[in-house]
Write a protein that holds these residues in place. Structure first.
Motif, short mmCIF file in Angstrom:
data_model
loop_
_atom_site.label_atom_id
_atom_site.label_comp_id
_atom_site.label_asym_id
_atom_site.label_seq_id
_atom_site.Cartn_x
_atom_site.Cartn_y
_atom_site.Cartn_z
N ARG A 133 48.56 18.32 53.19
CA ARG A 133 50.28 17.25 52.79
C ARG A 133 49.85 17.65 51.38
NH1 ARG A 133 52.91 13.64 55.84
NH2 ARG A 133 51.68 13.56 58.00
N ILE A 140 54.74 21.79 46.07
CA ILE A 140 54.43 22.10 47.71
C ILE A 140 55.38 23.64 47.41
CG2 ILE A 140 57.06 21.92 48.68
CD1 ILE A 140 56.75 19.01 48.14
N THR A 144 53.78 26.80 49.09
CA THR A 144 54.66 28.42 49.19
C THR A 144 54.51 29.06 48.44
OG1 THR A 144 56.72 26.18 49.47
CG2 THR A 144 57.13 28.10 49.49
N CYS A 180 56.71 29.22 55.40
CA CYS A 180 56.33 28.05 55.98
C CYS A 180 57.17 26.92 55.21
CB CYS A 180 55.01 27.72 55.58
SG CYS A 180 54.71 25.85 55.99
N ASP A 181 58.45 26.49 55.69
CA ASP A 181 59.69 26.15 54.84
C ASP A 181 58.74 25.14 54.33
OD1 ASP A 181 61.49 27.90 55.51
OD2 ASP A 181 61.78 26.58 57.80
N GLU A 182 59.46 24.57 53.54
CA GLU A 182 59.01 23.19 52.37
C GLU A 182 58.85 22.42 53.04
OE1 GLU A 182 61.08 23.29 49.05
OE2 GLU A 182 60.93 24.80 48.17
N GLU A 183 59.94 21.51 53.70
CA GLU A 183 59.73 20.92 54.49
C GLU A 183 58.18 20.25 55.62
OE1 GLU A 183 63.08 22.03 57.94
OE2 GLU A 183 62.83 22.14 55.55
N TYR A 184 57.52 21.53 56.01
CA TYR A 184 56.36 21.19 56.69
C TYR A 184 55.12 21.32 56.10
CZ TYR A 184 59.66 22.31 60.48
OH TYR A 184 60.99 22.18 60.90
N ILE A 185 55.69 20.64 54.46
CA ILE A 185 53.74 21.42 53.25
C ILE A 185 53.66 19.99 53.26
CG2 ILE A 185 53.63 21.75 51.39
CD1 ILE A 185 54.78 24.91 51.84
#
Length: 185
Positions: A133, A140, A144, A180-185
């Motif tokens: 996380r 992030i 990414t 991987c979209d930023e909201e999942y990182i």
């Protein structure tokens, strides 16, 4: 250091890091840790041990070996002072049977200590990367970029007005998106 020498004066508990790294009898695992109370002392001796192991590994007399199982795991790498020779270890360690696992809270800490160029080189040399996380925007972005991007085809609808009315055409547009979209990182 005197207190450490007293604690290790028992001959049965002593061993040589150099001999151990070269494969002499000794413990299977060695955990080197420091105290937050004595960070400069801990950073000094831990860095010295890692520098010495790096130099041994880089030596031409330390042959490549697919069977050797020497591994360095450094948790909280950014809490240690800059370790000269660590990059060389990362460059050749794996081929000599000596991989490394490095852990840090954020890549920005390592960039501050080792510089952007070294961090980029490390990321190119490290085969497997695990990202947990993250919280800061720069982290992030970094994660990414490291995970990479993919080309996707997105449906597209085009409405064209002409003298005879209008026409609708369907197609696809190629876009580049993060794996991987930023909201999942």
């Amino acid at each position: 250091v005197f207190e450490m020498a007293l604690a290790w004066r028992n001959e049965q508990r002593r061993f040589s890091f150099c001999d151990w790294w070269r494969g002499a009898a000794g413990p299977q695992f060695v955990i080197i840790q420091g105290s937050g109370e004595f960070t400069s002392l801990a950073g000094g001796y831990i860095s010295a041990i890692i520098r010495m192991i790096s130099a041994l590994t880089a030596s031409p007399s330390f042959a490549e070996s697919p069977d050797r199982k020497n591994m360095i795991i450094i948790d909280e790498l950014a809490q240690l002072p800059k370790i000269e020779g660590l990059q060389r270890f990362l460059e050749i360690g794996r081929s000599k049977g000596c991989p490394a696992i490095l852990a840090t809270q954020t890549p920005a800490q390592l960039e501050k200590i080792y510089g952007k160029e070294d961090l980029q080189a490390w990321m190119a040399m490290i085969g497997t990367r695990l990202f947990g996380r993250t919280s800061g925007y720069s982290d992030i972005e970094f994660v990414t970029r490291e995970i990479g991007f993919k080309k996707v085809y997105v449906p597209s609808v085009t409405l064209t007005q002409h003298s005879g009315g209008e026409s609708i055409s369907h197609g696809y547009i190629q876009e580049t998106k993060p794996i991987c979209d930023e909201e999942y990182i």
